[in-house]
Write a protein that holds these residues in place. Sequence first.
Motif, PDB file in Angstrom:
ATOM      1  N   CYS A   2       1.141   4.346  -2.755  1.00  0.00           N
ATOM      2  CA  CYS A   2       0.846   5.746  -2.379  1.00  0.00           C
ATOM      3  C   CYS A   2       2.050   6.670  -2.520  1.00  0.00           C
ATOM      4  N   ALA A  26      -2.326   5.943   4.141  1.00  0.00           N
ATOM      5  CA  ALA A  26      -2.752   7.210   3.533  1.00  0.00           C
ATOM      6  C   ALA A  26      -2.468   8.407   4.433  1.00  0.00           C
ATOM      7  N   GLU A  78      -4.574   0.390   4.680  1.00  0.00           N
ATOM      8  CA  GLU A  78      -4.700   1.456   3.690  1.00  0.00           C
ATOM      9  C   GLU A  78      -5.046   2.799   4.340  1.00  0.00           C
ATOM     10  N   ALA A 104       0.833  -1.207   0.000  1.00  0.00           N
ATOM     11  CA  ALA A 104       0.000   0.000   0.000  1.00  0.00           C
ATOM     12  C   ALA A 104       0.866   1.256   0.000  1.00  0.00           C
TER      13      ALA A 104
END
Length: 136
Positions: free
Chosen positions: A24, A133, A129, A20
């Motif tokens: 990102c 983030a 996730e 993840a």
Amino acid sequence: MRILFVCLGNICRSAAAEGAARACFPDWEIDSAGTGGWHVGDPPYGPMIAAARARGLDLTAQRARQVRPEDFTRFDRVLAMDRAVLRDLRAMAGGDAAELFLEAAGLGARDVPDPYYTRDFQGCLDLVEAGVARLG
């Protein structure tokens, strides 16, 4: 930024967080490891690969490795997926050598449950996730 995600065996939670985070933050140096050496050299757990793939994350190139002493100086942040892993990391390298992942992400001092045991791969990925983030 250089981040290392750490769980027990490096085949579920930390592998998912690595995938993840790479998606990102492609310019960051991202890796993952486990406190235990049971799975060194193995790919992530099949059900985790499948759950991540369904979200557009490819974990297939990853191979499990164990945390090394030099990781604590190589990475800007060492993020533990649960409190037991955090205790182990701090025992290895000192009091503030690592942080609890979700707490570091501003999501509270809580663990990411291990889907190897809970079988909740989607719930794990939801937390991973959301936490990733918020690291940017």
